[in-house]
Design a protein around this motif. Structure first.
Motif, short mmCIF file in Angstrom:
data_model
loop_
_atom_site.label_atom_id
_atom_site.label_comp_id
_atom_site.label_asym_id
_atom_site.label_seq_id
_atom_site.Cartn_x
_atom_site.Cartn_y
_atom_site.Cartn_z
N GLY A 102 0.81 -1.21 0.00
CA GLY A 102 0.00 0.00 0.00
C GLY A 102 0.84 1.26 0.00
O GLY A 102 2.07 1.21 0.05
N LYS A 103 0.16 2.38 -0.03
CA LYS A 103 0.87 3.67 -0.06
C LYS A 103 1.62 3.90 1.25
O LYS A 103 1.27 3.35 2.30
CB LYS A 103 -0.08 4.80 -0.37
CG LYS A 103 -1.19 5.04 0.62
CD LYS A 103 -2.05 6.17 0.09
CE LYS A 103 -3.37 6.27 0.82
NZ LYS A 103 -4.20 7.33 0.23
N GLU A 104 2.66 4.70 1.16
CA GLU A 104 3.57 4.92 2.27
C GLU A 104 2.88 5.46 3.52
O GLU A 104 3.22 5.05 4.63
CB GLU A 104 4.69 5.89 1.85
CG GLU A 104 5.66 5.32 0.85
CD GLU A 104 5.28 5.53 -0.60
OE1 GLU A 104 6.17 5.45 -1.46
OE2 GLU A 104 4.09 5.77 -0.91
N SER A 105 1.91 6.32 3.38
CA SER A 105 1.30 6.97 4.54
C SER A 105 0.24 6.13 5.24
O SER A 105 -0.06 6.36 6.40
CB SER A 105 0.68 8.31 4.14
OG SER A 105 -0.40 8.09 3.23
N ALA A 106 -0.33 5.13 4.56
CA ALA A 106 -1.47 4.43 5.15
C ALA A 106 -1.51 2.93 4.88
O ALA A 106 -2.34 2.24 5.45
CB ALA A 106 -2.77 5.06 4.67
N GLY A 107 -0.66 2.42 4.01
CA GLY A 107 -0.71 1.00 3.69
C GLY A 107 -1.91 0.65 2.82
O GLY A 107 -2.52 1.51 2.18
N ILE A 108 -2.26 -0.63 2.83
CA ILE A 108 -3.41 -1.11 2.07
C ILE A 108 -4.66 -0.84 2.90
O ILE A 108 -4.68 -1.12 4.10
CB ILE A 108 -3.28 -2.62 1.79
CG1 ILE A 108 -2.02 -2.89 0.95
CG2 ILE A 108 -4.53 -3.16 1.08
CD1 ILE A 108 -1.66 -4.37 0.82
N PRO A 109 -5.72 -0.30 2.31
CA PRO A 109 -6.95 -0.01 3.07
C PRO A 109 -7.50 -1.26 3.77
O PRO A 109 -7.47 -2.37 3.23
CB PRO A 109 -7.93 0.49 2.00
CG PRO A 109 -7.06 1.03 0.91
CD PRO A 109 -5.84 0.13 0.91
N GLU A 110 -7.99 -1.04 4.97
CA GLU A 110 -8.49 -2.13 5.80
C GLU A 110 -9.60 -2.92 5.12
O GLU A 110 -9.67 -4.14 5.26
CB GLU A 110 -8.98 -1.57 7.14
CG GLU A 110 -9.32 -2.65 8.12
CD GLU A 110 -8.51 -2.59 9.39
OE1 GLU A 110 -8.81 -3.39 10.26
OE2 GLU A 110 -7.60 -1.77 9.50
N GLU A 111 -10.47 -2.26 4.36
CA GLU A 111 -11.56 -2.99 3.70
C GLU A 111 -11.04 -4.01 2.69
O GLU A 111 -11.65 -5.05 2.47
CB GLU A 111 -12.58 -2.04 3.06
CG GLU A 111 -12.04 -1.11 2.01
CD GLU A 111 -11.58 0.25 2.55
OE1 GLU A 111 -11.39 1.16 1.72
OE2 GLU A 111 -11.40 0.40 3.76
N ILE A 112 -9.91 -3.73 2.07
CA ILE A 112 -9.29 -4.70 1.16
C ILE A 112 -8.65 -5.82 1.97
O ILE A 112 -8.79 -7.00 1.64
CB ILE A 112 -8.26 -4.01 0.24
CG1 ILE A 112 -8.96 -3.03 -0.71
CG2 ILE A 112 -7.47 -5.05 -0.55
CD1 ILE A 112 -8.02 -2.19 -1.55
N LEU A 113 -7.96 -5.47 3.04
CA LEU A 113 -7.29 -6.48 3.87
C LEU A 113 -8.28 -7.46 4.49
O LEU A 113 -8.03 -8.67 4.51
CB LEU A 113 -6.47 -5.80 4.97
CG LEU A 113 -5.29 -4.95 4.50
CD1 LEU A 113 -4.68 -4.21 5.69
CD2 LEU A 113 -4.26 -5.79 3.78
N VAL A 114 -9.39 -6.95 4.98
CA VAL A 114 -10.39 -7.80 5.64
C VAL A 114 -10.91 -8.87 4.68
O VAL A 114 -11.10 -10.02 5.06
CB VAL A 114 -11.54 -6.94 6.22
CG1 VAL A 114 -12.73 -7.79 6.63
CG2 VAL A 114 -11.04 -6.12 7.39
N LYS A 115 -11.09 -8.50 3.41
CA LYS A 115 -11.59 -9.45 2.41
C LYS A 115 -10.52 -10.46 1.97
O LYS A 115 -10.83 -11.43 1.30
CB LYS A 115 -12.09 -8.70 1.17
CG LYS A 115 -13.33 -7.87 1.43
CD LYS A 115 -13.72 -7.12 0.17
CE LYS A 115 -14.91 -6.21 0.44
NZ LYS A 115 -15.23 -5.38 -0.73
#
Length: 167
Positions: A102-115
């Motif tokens: 994911g992007k440097e400031s926030a990583g991969i969004p949680e909604e993508i990770l949860v799935k």
């Protein structure tokens, strides 16, 4: 010949992407960039970090996450995140898998990770460290995936030339 794939979701820092591009060229890995990007692809910091290798990079851009999924149906995607319970060394990477960051400031969004929890991996580090540099993280996980696959089609040996002390 199968190729590994590195996916950068909304990268923000051109020097990181340039370094990652250089690593991809050195390893015969495809780079996938998912927009929006935090820079222009012609930006001098990107080219400086990628050096003269950028012209040899196998790179594809996507308008967004959905565009990426649509153009890569059925892709096996491992997602690097500090939120995973699985270490990056604990999975078996397929020769043509995708490893996403994911992007440097926030990583991969949680909604993508949860799935995609079963495909999430992490790099172990001290508990008081938020994360590693993106280009370092890519190199760590990519080289583990390449190692597991025998560094297919890569040069695995160098040659030292013995020099006398007088030379």
């Amino acid at each position: 010949m199968s190729k590994m794939n590195i996916v950068l979701l909304e990268p923000e820092i051109p020097a990181n992407t340039g370094n990652i591009g250089r690593t991809c060229v050195a390893t015969g890995t495809r780079l996938h960039l998912i927009e929006p990007l935090g820079f222009r692809l012609g930006q001098k910091e990107l080219k400086r970090a990628g050096m003269d290798y950028w012209q040899d990079l196998d790179v594809t851009r996507y308008m967004n996450w959905e565009d990426f999924l649509e153009k890569n149906p059925g892709a096996k995607i491992y997602m690097a995140t500090t939120k995973s319970k699985t270490n990056y060394t604990d999975v078996k990477y397929e020769e043509d898998c995708f490893i996403m960051f994911g992007k440097e400031s926030a990583g991969i969004p949680e909604e993508i990770l949860v799935k995609n929890q079963k495909n999430c991996v992490r790099i172990p580090m001290n508990h008081d460290i938020r994360s590693l540099n993106l280009s370092n993280s890519v190199a760590i996980v990519l080289y583990e995936a390449l190692r597991q696959n025998g560094f297919s089609d890569m040069e695995k040996q160098g040659n030292l030339h013995r020099l006398s002390w007088s030379e």
